[in-house]
Design an enzyme around this catalytic site. Structure first.
Site, PDB file in Angstrom:
ATOM      1  N   TRP A 182       0.863  -1.181   0.000  1.00  0.00           N
ATOM      2  CA  TRP A 182       0.000   0.000   0.000  1.00  0.00           C
ATOM      3  C   TRP A 182       0.899   1.230   0.000  1.00  0.00           C
ATOM      4  CZ3 TRP A 182      -0.324   4.186   3.386  1.00  0.00           C
ATOM      5  CH2 TRP A 182      -1.320   5.110   3.080  1.00  0.00           C
ATOM      6  N   GLU A 221      -3.048  -2.905  -2.492  1.00  0.00           N
ATOM      7  CA  GLU A 221      -4.200  -2.385  -1.752  1.00  0.00           C
ATOM      8  C   GLU A 221      -4.553  -0.986  -2.222  1.00  0.00           C
ATOM      9  OE1 GLU A 221      -5.476  -1.371   2.894  1.00  0.00           O
ATOM     10  OE2 GLU A 221      -3.455  -2.090   2.426  1.00  0.00           O
ATOM     11  N   LYS A 223      -7.080   2.579  -2.403  1.00  0.00           N
ATOM     12  CA  LYS A 223      -7.695   3.500  -1.458  1.00  0.00           C
ATOM     13  C   LYS A 223      -8.387   4.609  -2.233  1.00  0.00           C
ATOM     14  CE  LYS A 223      -6.602   5.634   2.999  1.00  0.00           C
ATOM     15  NZ  LYS A 223      -5.544   5.905   3.989  1.00  0.00           N
ATOM     16  N   ASP A 255      -9.909  -3.643   1.496  1.00  0.00           N
ATOM     17  CA  ASP A 255     -10.042  -3.003   2.809  1.00  0.00           C
ATOM     18  C   ASP A 255     -11.400  -2.315   2.831  1.00  0.00           C
ATOM     19  OD1 ASP A 255     -10.008  -0.775   4.757  1.00  0.00           O
ATOM     20  OD2 ASP A 255      -7.911  -1.323   5.083  1.00  0.00           O
ATOM     21  N   HIS A 258     -11.832   1.481   2.298  1.00  0.00           N
ATOM     22  CA  HIS A 258     -11.125   2.119   1.185  1.00  0.00           C
ATOM     23  C   HIS A 258     -11.976   2.305  -0.068  1.00  0.00           C
ATOM     24  CE1 HIS A 258      -6.731   1.313   2.634  1.00  0.00           C
ATOM     25  NE2 HIS A 258      -7.466   1.959   3.519  1.00  0.00           N
ATOM     26  N   HIS A 282      -8.690  -6.725   4.565  1.00  0.00           N
ATOM     27  CA  HIS A 282      -8.464  -5.930   5.766  1.00  0.00           C
ATOM     28  C   HIS A 282      -9.815  -5.513   6.323  1.00  0.00           C
ATOM     29  CE1 HIS A 282      -4.019  -4.394   5.413  1.00  0.00           C
ATOM     30  NE2 HIS A 282      -4.114  -5.683   5.650  1.00  0.00           N
ATOM     31  N   ASP A 290     -12.027   6.791   5.699  1.00  0.00           N
ATOM     32  CA  ASP A 290     -11.192   5.662   6.116  1.00  0.00           C
ATOM     33  C   ASP A 290     -10.490   5.986   7.425  1.00  0.00           C
ATOM     34  OD1 ASP A 290      -9.652   3.296   6.101  1.00  0.00           O
ATOM     35  OD2 ASP A 290      -8.001   4.384   5.171  1.00  0.00           O
ATOM     36  N   ASP A 292     -10.347   3.990  10.195  1.00  0.00           N
ATOM     37  CA  ASP A 292      -9.767   2.840  10.886  1.00  0.00           C
ATOM     38  C   ASP A 292     -10.163   2.761  12.352  1.00  0.00           C
ATOM     39  OD1 ASP A 292      -8.243   1.579   8.763  1.00  0.00           O
ATOM     40  OD2 ASP A 292      -6.996   3.358   8.777  1.00  0.00           O
ATOM     41  N   ASP A 322      -7.214  -4.114  10.350  1.00  0.00           N
ATOM     42  CA  ASP A 322      -6.458  -2.866  10.199  1.00  0.00           C
ATOM     43  C   ASP A 322      -7.236  -1.733  10.844  1.00  0.00           C
ATOM     44  OD1 ASP A 322      -4.811  -0.788   9.537  1.00  0.00           O
ATOM     45  OD2 ASP A 322      -5.099  -0.926   7.376  1.00  0.00           O
TER      46      ASP A 322
END
Length: 415
Positions: A182, A221, A223, A255, A258, A282, A290, A292, A322
């Site tokens: 990433w 990955e 985003k 993810d 993302h 993820h 995003d 997290d 994540d």
């Protein structure tokens, strides 16, 4: 035990084999991210935590500052979490000897051998990631897509080094190691050139993945955006999906923080299963962007796990976590998030998927809806408590007492 047996009978009426579900849940590993324990700071840069498209907020006391502290905190969290576990490492967690330091483009397996020893001692697997952020060689928010050849060379060499490290970790543990690329690359304002950076990124990835490494599962990955790159992201979903589809052996990591707000990973999983034999994942929780946040037991998490289970993809989808929250006890954050991932997985394993699929195929949509809704109030909690009992971890919120005592005895004494 009486409540478990009663719940087991309730599920059996729906055609669900509870014992098979418990066995499957216990055998599916969850890759737990080490960076929750220290706010994505790592050990190789001493001038602050995460930067370059990501940010950790909060200043709760007790952050892990050393390899020993991070190991202790991880083990404490793991002792309260059922099921099999892996450690997800970033390259910035290299362990250097006294007086030693090398930059990221020159790291070697020996800098992670202590992590392998730790994993072997505790029965953990390991996954790996190059750390293409929080470093002076992130120039103008760019790494592998930079127009500066020296910047690109540094990060290409770093990513090559991480693949070789991951390969040796796999050799040492007799395992396959997921190595996830990433990058934060993008632009704050409207770009004048969207194609050029992506062409440079493609060429860099081609070089990075050129060396065959048998113990590595490579993935990229995407985003939507990040802090400081609100207008343009080089590694978009379309770019990485196309790259993975056209490069055998490279996978597209999903993810669930993302993507655009109306996109859901639960729908992407069955789409990718038509074309890929592996899907790295993820699991996180996005709040407006995003962010997290710590994973909670929400509907989309359940849907993600249902798609994994109902499509017989437990061996195909590689589940990792994540999130990073510095506003609460970090050990508790690990436990809450990972237990919720485990809860959602077990919940998915306890659904009558074959029966529901058959109803859909027969266009019996009313009965399908009735059955899906009735399953929501089956006594899942009693099955979860038995699962935890068999795994030797606290079944209820009583686990928090252990974390509170650990904070008092250990975390509160850190400067």
């Amino acid at each position: 035990m009486e409540r478990f047996e009663s719940a087991k009978e309730r599920y059996a009426r729906f055609g669900v084999d509870v014992e098979a579900a418990l066995k499957a849940a216990a055998s599916k590993p969850i890759s737990i991210h080490c960076w929750q324990g220290d706010d994505v700071t790592g050990f190789d840069q001493r001038d602050g935590g995460a930067s370059g498209g990501i940010q950790t907020t909060g200043n709760y006391p007790g952050r892990a500052r050393t390899f020993e502290e991070l190991k202790a905190d991880f083990n404490k969290a793991a002792s309260l979490i059922p099921g099999k576990k892996r450690i997800n490492l970033h390259a910035c967690y290299a362990v250097f000897g006294p007086g030693e330091w090398v930059d990221r483009d020159r790291i070697e397996y020996r800098h992670f051998a202590p992590w392998v020893e730790f994993a072997r001692e505790n029965g953990y697997g390991i996954d790996f990631n190059p750390t293409c952020f929080s470093h002076p060689m992130v120039k103008d928010g760019l790494t592998l897509s930079s127009p500066d050849a020296s910047v690109r060379r540094f990060w290409i060499d770093h990513c090559k080094a991480t693949r070789r490290i991951a390969n040796e970790i796999g050799a040492q543990l007799n395992d396959k190691v997921l190595n996830n690329v990433w990058i934060p690359d993008g632009l704050k304002d409207v770009p004048a050139d969207r194609l050029g950076p992506r062409q440079r990124l493609k060429a860099a990835l081609d070089e990075i993945f050129a060396e065959p490494l048998p113990n590595v599962i490579d993935c990229v990955e995407s985003k939507v955006f990040g802090i400081g790159l609100e207008s343009y992201t080089v590694g978009s979903n379309e770019f990485y999906m196309s790259y993975a589809a056209s490069h055998p052996g490279v996978y597209n990591l999903l993810d669930n923080g993302h993507y655009h707000p109306t996109e859901v990973v639960s729908d992407k999983i069955p789409a990718l299963l038509c074309f890929f034999d592996k899907i790295p994942l993820h699991v996180t929780r996005s709040v407006r962007w995003d962010s997290d946040h710590v994973v909670i037991l929400e509907d989309e998490l359940k849907e993600i796990m249902k798609e994994i289970v109902r499509n017989d993809a437990l061996d195909k989808v590689l589940i990792g976590l994540d999130f990073f929250d510095a506003s609460i006890n970090r050990v508790a954050a690990w436990v809450v998030g990972t237990r919720n991932a485990q809860k959602a997985l077990l919940w998915a394993l306890l659904q009558p998927h074959d029966r529901l699929k058959a109803l859909q195929d027969r266009s019996e949509f009313t009965e399908k809806l009735v059955l899906m809704e009735e399953c929501k109030t089956l006594p899942f909690g009693d099955i979860w408590e038995e699962y935890c009992r068999r795994e030797g971890v606290p079944a209820t919120e009583s686990w928090y007492g252990e974390v509170a005592q650990y904070e008092k005895d250990v975390l509160s004494k850190r400067g």
